[in-house]
Write a protein that holds these residues in place. Structure first.
Motif: not given
Length: 234
Positions: A151-161
């Protein structure tokens, strides 16, 4: 409403009364399947098999699964048994935006859907997010934040809905960024699909037209799924 109808039954002919009662019952059933409110709060739960014992949960080969009604990201209803009634097995694969496993497997899932379009219908179910950036993962085994290196590598980041509307929004982001071409359903705010079907981040089922499990894998595996689909017609 139904109670009031009973209270006035003496003034209505029995045939008409029974017809009205049937309409009321059908109306009640339809309302119970209505799309959740955008503001409906999401139940933030941890998997009961957070240690990895997902093989024990959900449904297994030969077992009959319960019907469910879920909605696509644009509000289209999907009733499992209504779709199964068309005679084609349904492949169910769950995932989420922050799940690195389901993200990695998306190309093969889409490819399988295209390759075996005549044999099965492939549907994805968006469930509780696996690795949110603002709270513990539902799969965490301790109180340590869990953000996968992928996720860090792919720049994937989001809060839990926190609401159904937020889950739909993040699912749409997932669909657009990953160019997902298969139907995506959104699990309800009470996480009913996730709770009943195994509580793992990237499971896969083949459900036969009679509602029984023809194939199940706790972790999506493209080769095993394609082999299982080929066996369906033998």
């Amino acid at each position: 409403m139904i109670a009031a109808a009973f209270g006035r039954c003496n003034s209505i002919p029995s045939g008409i009364f029974l017809s009205l009662l049937l309409i009321l019952l059908l109306f009640s059933c339809e309302n119970s399947k209505s799309i959740p409110s955008e503001n409906a709060r999401i139940a933030l739960r941890s998997s009961v098999a957070a240690g990895g014992a997902w093989d024990l949960l959900g449904f297994h080969t030969g077992e009959k699964v319960p019907d469910f009604m879920l909605y696509s990201s644009d509000g289209e209803p999907f009733d499992l048994y209504e779709e199964l009634g068309k005679g084609k097995p349904i492949v169910l694969v769950n995932g989420s935006y922050t799940c690195d496993f389901s993200r990695t497997n998306l190309p093969s899932i889409v490819n399988t859907a295209q390759k075996h379009n005549a044999e099965v219908e492939v549907v994805m179910v968006y469930t509780i997010d696996a690795h949110p950036n603002d709270t513990l993962s539902p799969y965490a085994v301790n109180d340590t934040e869990w953000v996968p290196p992928n996720n860090i590598r792919d720049n994937i980041s989001a809060p839990q809905p926190r609401t159904y509307g937020e889950r739909v929004k993040l699912a749409n982001q997932w669909i657009e960024e990953s160019e997902i071409s298969v139907p995506v359903l959104i699990d309800g705010p009470d996480n009913e699909y996730w709770t009943k079907f195994g509580q793992a981040p990237n499971m896969c089922y083949i459900i036969s037209p009679d509602g029984t499990v023809a194939f199940r894998e706790t972790w999506y595996n493209d080769a095993e799924l394609n082999e299982a689909i080929q066996h369906l017609s033998e």
